[in-house]
Motif scaffolding. Structure first.
Motif, PDB file in Angstrom:
ATOM      1  N   ARG A 146       0.656  -1.129  -0.254  1.00  9.41           N
ATOM      2  CA  ARG A 146       0.085  -0.099   0.135  1.00  9.41           C
ATOM      3  C   ARG A 146       0.431   1.581  -0.259  1.00  9.41           C
ATOM      4  N   LEU A 147       2.247   1.166   0.215  1.00  9.58           N
ATOM      5  CA  LEU A 147       2.577   1.889   0.043  1.00  9.58           C
ATOM      6  C   LEU A 147       3.735   2.039  -0.691  1.00  9.58           C
ATOM      7  N   TYR A 148       4.076   1.419  -1.496  1.00  5.07           N
ATOM      8  CA  TYR A 148       5.434   0.829  -2.260  1.00  5.07           C
ATOM      9  C   TYR A 148       4.055   0.915  -3.513  1.00  5.07           C
ATOM     10  N   LEU A 149       3.931  -0.400  -3.765  1.00  4.17           N
ATOM     11  CA  LEU A 149       3.476  -1.174  -4.350  1.00  4.17           C
ATOM     12  C   LEU A 149       2.394  -0.058  -5.376  1.00  4.17           C
ATOM     13  N   TYR A 150       1.393   0.272  -4.520  1.00  5.55           N
ATOM     14  CA  TYR A 150       0.285   0.830  -4.864  1.00  5.55           C
ATOM     15  C   TYR A 150       0.373   2.083  -6.029  1.00  5.55           C
ATOM     16  N   PRO A 151       1.294   2.994  -4.993  1.00  3.42           N
ATOM     17  CA  PRO A 151       1.831   4.549  -5.705  1.00  3.42           C
ATOM     18  C   PRO A 151       2.388   4.174  -7.208  1.00  3.42           C
ATOM     19  N   THR A 152       3.230   3.577  -6.807  1.00  7.16           N
ATOM     20  CA  THR A 152       3.821   3.481  -8.373  1.00  7.16           C
ATOM     21  C   THR A 152       3.656   2.371  -9.325  1.00  7.16           C
ATOM     22  N   VAL A 209      -5.882   9.228  -5.077  1.00  9.59           N
ATOM     23  CA  VAL A 209      -5.231   9.504  -4.148  1.00  9.59           C
ATOM     24  C   VAL A 209      -5.667  10.022  -2.663  1.00  9.59           C
ATOM     25  N   VAL A 210      -6.766   9.855  -2.625  1.00  5.66           N
ATOM     26  CA  VAL A 210      -7.063  10.528  -1.461  1.00  5.66           C
ATOM     27  C   VAL A 210      -7.200   9.121  -0.440  1.00  5.66           C
ATOM     28  N   LEU A 211      -7.897   8.387  -0.953  1.00  4.28           N
ATOM     29  CA  LEU A 211      -7.105   6.584  -0.608  1.00  4.28           C
ATOM     30  C   LEU A 211      -5.371   6.459  -0.075  1.00  4.28           C
ATOM     31  N   GLN A 212      -4.641   6.599  -1.498  1.00  3.50           N
ATOM     32  CA  GLN A 212      -3.074   7.291  -0.643  1.00  3.50           C
ATOM     33  C   GLN A 212      -2.744   7.168   0.311  1.00  3.50           C
ATOM     34  N   ILE A 213      -4.044   9.446   0.849  1.00  2.42           N
ATOM     35  CA  ILE A 213      -3.073   9.591   1.484  1.00  2.42           C
ATOM     36  C   ILE A 213      -3.986   8.580   2.658  1.00  2.42           C
ATOM     37  N   ILE A 242      -0.634   1.514  -9.918  1.00  4.98           N
ATOM     38  CA  ILE A 242      -1.494   2.152  -9.821  1.00  4.98           C
ATOM     39  C   ILE A 242      -1.686   3.813 -10.068  1.00  4.98           C
ATOM     40  N   LEU A 243      -1.238   4.077  -8.787  1.00  9.21           N
ATOM     41  CA  LEU A 243      -1.463   5.957  -9.207  1.00  9.21           C
ATOM     42  C   LEU A 243      -0.549   6.317 -10.291  1.00  9.21           C
ATOM     43  N   PHE A 244       0.721   6.166 -10.355  1.00 13.49           N
ATOM     44  CA  PHE A 244       1.227   6.475 -11.548  1.00 13.49           C
ATOM     45  C   PHE A 244       0.267   6.085 -13.024  1.00 13.49           C
ATOM     46  N   CYS A 245       0.680   4.824 -12.962  1.00 11.12           N
ATOM     47  CA  CYS A 245      -0.469   4.580 -14.556  1.00 11.12           C
ATOM     48  C   CYS A 245      -1.934   5.230 -14.273  1.00 11.12           C
ATOM     49  N   ALA A 246      -3.101   5.396 -13.862  1.00  6.31           N
ATOM     50  CA  ALA A 246      -4.087   5.702 -13.380  1.00  6.31           C
ATOM     51  C   ALA A 246      -3.984   7.573 -13.627  1.00  6.31           C
ATOM     52  N   ILE A 247      -2.814   8.398 -13.284  1.00  2.00           N
ATOM     53  CA  ILE A 247      -2.402  10.023 -13.365  1.00  2.00           C
ATOM     54  C   ILE A 247      -1.706   9.509 -14.779  1.00  2.00           C
ATOM     55  N   PHE A 248      -0.932   9.547 -14.759  1.00  2.00           N
ATOM     56  CA  PHE A 248      -0.108  10.022 -15.974  1.00  2.00           C
ATOM     57  C   PHE A 248       0.116   9.345 -17.330  1.00  2.00           C
ATOM     58  N   GLN A 249      -0.440   7.962 -17.339  1.00  2.00           N
ATOM     59  CA  GLN A 249      -0.918   7.350 -18.446  1.00  2.00           C
ATOM     60  C   GLN A 249      -2.426   6.609 -19.005  1.00  2.00           C
ATOM     61  N   GLY A 250      -3.302   7.292 -18.072  1.00  2.00           N
ATOM     62  CA  GLY A 250      -4.732   6.793 -18.027  1.00  2.00           C
ATOM     63  C   GLY A 250      -4.905   8.010 -18.842  1.00  2.00           C
ATOM     64  N   GLY A 251      -5.469   9.548 -18.658  1.00  2.00           N
ATOM     65  CA  GLY A 251      -5.817  10.252 -19.277  1.00  2.00           C
ATOM     66  C   GLY A 251      -5.418  10.052 -20.757  1.00  2.00           C
ATOM     67  N   ALA A 252      -4.031   9.289 -21.539  1.00  2.00           N
ATOM     68  CA  ALA A 252      -3.953   9.095 -22.790  1.00  2.00           C
ATOM     69  C   ALA A 252      -5.484   8.160 -23.364  1.00  2.00           C
ATOM     70  N   ALA A 253      -5.488   6.893 -22.712  1.00  2.00           N
ATOM     71  CA  ALA A 253      -6.249   6.182 -22.643  1.00  2.00           C
ATOM     72  C   ALA A 253      -7.983   5.742 -22.659  1.00  2.00           C
ATOM     73  N   VAL A 254      -8.151   6.784 -21.907  1.00  2.00           N
ATOM     74  CA  VAL A 254      -8.997   6.833 -21.685  1.00  2.00           C
ATOM     75  C   VAL A 254     -10.382   8.000 -22.823  1.00  2.00           C
ATOM     76  N   HIS A 255      -9.046   8.463 -23.261  1.00  2.00           N
ATOM     77  CA  HIS A 255      -9.294   9.904 -24.098  1.00  2.00           C
ATOM     78  C   HIS A 255     -10.534  11.093 -23.357  1.00  2.00           C
TER      79      HIS A 255
END
Length: 109
Positions: free
Chosen positions: A34-40, A68-72, A42-55
């Motif tokens: 939850r502190l290493y794999l989730y942000p590196t 991000v709230v879940l990570q907090i 899930i969060l990285f893909c959703a924030i930086f790569q997800g925008g291009a995938a979902v148009h």
């Protein structure tokens, strides 16, 4: 048997070694997943790569905000885990459950 279940079994059977090992296994798996794999991952893909995938999906910003709230919350909950590790390692008595409410009624002034 998961580490948290092993820890509960250790508490119920009054086996301190099993409960401490189970709790340390739970805490280490929490830190890794939850502190290493989730942000590196899930969060990285959703924030930086997800925008291009979902148009430009309209709810993408809200979705990422909730992630991000879940990570907090993961970080906040991990502070409680670290406090309990410190309490266990210092040898303090942890028999009292801090979550339970006080039986005495609150005084009204």
């Amino acid at each position: 048997c998961t580490p948290s279940k092993a820890s509960k079994i250790g508490v119920y059977t009054k086996d301190a070694w099993l409960s401490n090992c189970g709790f340390l296994g739970f805490a280490s798996s929490w830190a890794v997943f939850r502190l290493y794999l989730y942000p590196t991952r899930i969060l990285f893909c959703a924030i930086f790569q997800g925008g291009a995938a979902v148009h430009k999906w309209p709810a993408h910003l809200m979705y990422c905000t909730f992630l991000v709230v879940l990570q907090i919350l993961h970080i906040y909950w991990f502070t409680f885990i670290v406090r309990l590790i410190i309490k266990i390692s210092s040898g303090s008595d942890i028999d009292k459950d801090d979550r339970s409410e006080d039986e005495t009624p609150a005084s009204s002034e």
